[in-house]
Design a protein around this motif. Structure first.
Motif, PDB file in Angstrom:
ATOM      1  N   GLU A   1      -4.211  -2.340  -3.818  1.00 32.76           N
ATOM      2  CA  GLU A   1      -4.742  -3.152  -4.905  1.00 32.76           C
ATOM      3  C   GLU A   1      -6.265  -3.016  -5.007  1.00 32.76           C
ATOM      4  OE1 GLU A   1      -4.917  -7.806  -6.243  1.00 32.76           O
ATOM      5  OE2 GLU A   1      -3.238  -7.124  -5.016  1.00 32.76           O
ATOM      6  N   GLY A   2      -6.728  -2.488  -6.132  1.00 26.84           N
ATOM      7  CA  GLY A   2      -8.159  -2.368  -6.383  1.00 26.84           C
ATOM      8  C   GLY A   2      -8.844  -1.209  -5.685  1.00 26.84           C
ATOM      9  N   GLU A   3      -8.080  -0.282  -5.094  1.00 27.46           N
ATOM     10  CA  GLU A   3      -8.738   0.804  -4.376  1.00 27.46           C
ATOM     11  C   GLU A   3      -7.836   2.040  -4.304  1.00 27.46           C
ATOM     12  OE1 GLU A   3     -11.287   1.221  -0.304  1.00 27.46           O
ATOM     13  OE2 GLU A   3      -9.422   0.102  -0.169  1.00 27.46           O
ATOM     14  N   TRP A   4      -8.427   3.187  -4.567  1.00 30.12           N
ATOM     15  CA  TRP A   4      -7.811   4.488  -4.340  1.00 30.12           C
ATOM     16  C   TRP A   4      -8.665   5.158  -3.277  1.00 30.12           C
ATOM     17  CZ3 TRP A   4      -4.724   7.326  -8.375  1.00 30.12           C
ATOM     18  CH2 TRP A   4      -4.209   6.458  -9.329  1.00 30.12           C
ATOM     19  N   GLY A   5      -8.057   5.904  -2.370  1.00 29.07           N
ATOM     20  CA  GLY A   5      -8.877   6.504  -1.326  1.00 29.07           C
ATOM     21  C   GLY A   5      -8.316   7.788  -0.757  1.00 29.07           C
ATOM     22  N   ARG A   6      -9.184   8.449  -0.002  1.00 27.53           N
ATOM     23  CA  ARG A   6      -8.816   9.677   0.691  1.00 27.53           C
ATOM     24  C   ARG A   6      -9.529   9.684   2.042  1.00 27.53           C
ATOM     25  NH1 ARG A   6      -9.995  14.277  -2.799  1.00 27.53           N
ATOM     26  NH2 ARG A   6     -12.152  13.809  -2.358  1.00 27.53           N
ATOM     27  N   ILE A   7      -8.801  10.061   3.084  1.00 28.70           N
ATOM     28  CA  ILE A   7      -9.364  10.255   4.409  1.00 28.70           C
ATOM     29  C   ILE A   7      -9.141  11.724   4.746  1.00 28.70           C
ATOM     30  CG2 ILE A   7      -9.285   9.591   6.833  1.00 28.70           C
ATOM     31  CD1 ILE A   7      -8.007   6.927   5.903  1.00 28.70           C
TER      32      ILE A   7
ATOM     33  N   GLN B   1     -13.321   8.210   1.770  1.00 32.53           N
ATOM     34  CA  GLN B   1     -13.814   8.044   0.397  1.00 32.53           C
ATOM     35  C   GLN B   1     -12.926   7.039  -0.318  1.00 32.53           C
ATOM     36  OE1 GLN B   1     -13.348  12.457   0.034  1.00 32.53           O
ATOM     37  NE2 GLN B   1     -15.018  12.174  -1.417  1.00 32.53           N
ATOM     38  N   ALA B   2     -13.511   6.222  -1.174  1.00 29.08           N
ATOM     39  CA  ALA B   2     -12.736   5.243  -1.928  1.00 29.08           C
ATOM     40  C   ALA B   2     -13.325   5.063  -3.316  1.00 29.08           C
ATOM     41  CB  ALA B   2     -12.731   3.907  -1.190  1.00 29.08           C
ATOM     42  N   SER B   3     -12.466   4.649  -4.239  1.00 27.23           N
ATOM     43  CA  SER B   3     -12.874   4.415  -5.617  1.00 27.23           C
ATOM     44  C   SER B   3     -12.137   3.190  -6.137  1.00 27.23           C
ATOM     45  CB  SER B   3     -12.515   5.632  -6.475  1.00 27.23           C
ATOM     46  OG  SER B   3     -12.670   5.342  -7.845  1.00 27.23           O
TER      47      SER B   3
ATOM     48  N   MET C   1       0.849  -1.171   0.000  1.00 30.27           N
ATOM     49  CA  MET C   1       0.000   0.000   0.000  1.00 30.27           C
ATOM     50  C   MET C   1       0.893   1.232   0.000  1.00 30.27           C
ATOM     51  SD  MET C   1      -3.096   0.956   2.486  1.00 30.27           S
ATOM     52  CE  MET C   1      -2.775   2.411   3.406  1.00 30.27           C
ATOM     53  N   ARG C   2       0.480   2.221  -0.777  1.00 26.45           N
ATOM     54  CA  ARG C   2       1.197   3.492  -0.809  1.00 26.45           C
ATOM     55  C   ARG C   2       0.277   4.569  -0.272  1.00 26.45           C
ATOM     56  NH1 ARG C   2       2.005   3.179  -6.883  1.00 26.45           N
ATOM     57  NH2 ARG C   2       0.663   4.960  -6.652  1.00 26.45           N
ATOM     58  N   TYR C   3       0.829   5.511   0.453  1.00 25.78           N
ATOM     59  CA  TYR C   3       0.024   6.643   0.873  1.00 25.78           C
ATOM     60  C   TYR C   3       0.892   7.882   0.997  1.00 25.78           C
ATOM     61  CZ  TYR C   3       1.396   4.876   5.495  1.00 25.78           C
ATOM     62  OH  TYR C   3       2.084   4.386   6.565  1.00 25.78           O
ATOM     63  N   GLU C   4       0.212   9.027   0.980  1.00 32.77           N
ATOM     64  CA  GLU C   4       0.876  10.300   1.158  1.00 32.77           C
ATOM     65  C   GLU C   4      -0.072  11.241   1.887  1.00 32.77           C
ATOM     66  OE1 GLU C   4       1.498  12.925  -2.242  1.00 32.77           O
ATOM     67  OE2 GLU C   4       0.097  11.710  -3.392  1.00 32.77           O
ATOM     68  N   VAL C   5       0.501  12.265   2.485  1.00 33.05           N
ATOM     69  CA  VAL C   5      -0.276  13.284   3.167  1.00 33.05           C
ATOM     70  C   VAL C   5      -0.105  14.575   2.381  1.00 33.05           C
ATOM     71  CG1 VAL C   5      -0.413  14.693   5.249  1.00 33.05           C
ATOM     72  CG2 VAL C   5      -0.087  12.228   5.433  1.00 33.05           C
ATOM     73  N   LYS C   6      -1.230  15.183   2.003  1.00 36.39           N
ATOM     74  CA  LYS C   6      -1.191  16.500   1.376  1.00 36.39           C
ATOM     75  C   LYS C   6      -2.513  17.200   1.650  1.00 36.39           C
ATOM     76  CE  LYS C   6      -2.703  15.311  -3.260  1.00 36.39           C
ATOM     77  NZ  LYS C   6      -2.425  15.321  -4.666  1.00 36.39           N
ATOM     78  N   ASP C   7      -2.454  18.518   1.743  1.00 34.27           N
ATOM     79  CA  ASP C   7      -3.638  19.333   2.035  1.00 34.27           C
ATOM     80  C   ASP C   7      -4.377  18.835   3.278  1.00 34.27           C
ATOM     81  OD1 ASP C   7      -3.088  20.824  -0.269  1.00 34.27           O
ATOM     82  OD2 ASP C   7      -4.250  19.443  -1.502  1.00 34.27           O
ATOM     83  N   ASN C   8      -3.630  18.380   4.289  1.00 34.88           N
ATOM     84  CA  ASN C   8      -4.193  17.860   5.542  1.00 34.88           C
ATOM     85  C   ASN C   8      -5.208  16.739   5.314  1.00 34.88           C
ATOM     86  OD1 ASN C   8      -2.726  19.180   7.568  1.00 34.88           O
ATOM     87  ND2 ASN C   8      -3.802  21.068   7.096  1.00 34.88           N
TER      88      ASN C   8
ATOM     89  N   ILE D   1      -1.549   9.701   9.937  1.00 38.32           N
ATOM     90  CA  ILE D   1      -2.477  10.073  11.012  1.00 38.32           C
ATOM     91  C   ILE D   1      -3.175  11.369  10.636  1.00 38.32           C
ATOM     92  CG2 ILE D   1      -2.669  10.661  13.461  1.00 38.32           C
ATOM     93  CD1 ILE D   1       0.071   9.129  13.758  1.00 38.32           C
ATOM     94  N   LEU D   2      -4.491  11.428  10.917  1.00 38.69           N
ATOM     95  CA  LEU D   2      -5.278  12.639  10.701  1.00 38.69           C
ATOM     96  C   LEU D   2      -6.054  12.939  11.973  1.00 38.69           C
ATOM     97  CD1 LEU D   2      -7.048  14.055   7.790  1.00 38.69           C
ATOM     98  CD2 LEU D   2      -8.543  13.451   9.662  1.00 38.69           C
TER      99      LEU D   2
END
Length: 93
Positions: free
Chosen positions: A15-21, A32-34, A1-8, A63-64
């Motif tokens: 695999e099979g999912e893009w998302g934002r928390i 949200q997920a797509s 899994m890859r993730y990044e933090v931007k715009d708080n 962490i958010l």
């Protein structure tokens, strides 16, 4: 899994999912997920607004925080949300 933090907010791809928390209000976290690419920038049924939030990385965890809520997104894909316990002046929770 890859993730990044931007715009708080936390953005992730697995695999099979893009998302934002992100925060969508004080003490309100939106997940949200797509399945087919980046999450669309639409409010859908939410009223437009801004929420104070802070997002950061610690080792393999993103962490958010917003208000009194926090969510942790771990490198293995697991997300954990919690709220602290509150008590009122009359002793009721």
């Amino acid at each position: 899994m890859r993730y990044e933090v931007k715009d708080n907010a936390i953005y992730f791809i697995r695999e099979g999912e893009w998302g934002r928390i992100s925060a969508c209000g004080r003490n309100s976290i939106r997940f949200q997920a797509s399945p087919s690419g980046p999450v669309k920038e639409q409010n859908w049924t939410l009223m437009p607004g801004e929420a104070a939030a802070r997002a950061w990385l610690e080792e393999d965890t993103a962490i958010l925080e917003t208000g009194d809520m926090r969510v942790k997104q771990y490198g293995n894909g697991r997300a954990v949300k919690w709220e602290p316990f509150f008590s009122t002046s009359d002793g009721c929770a």
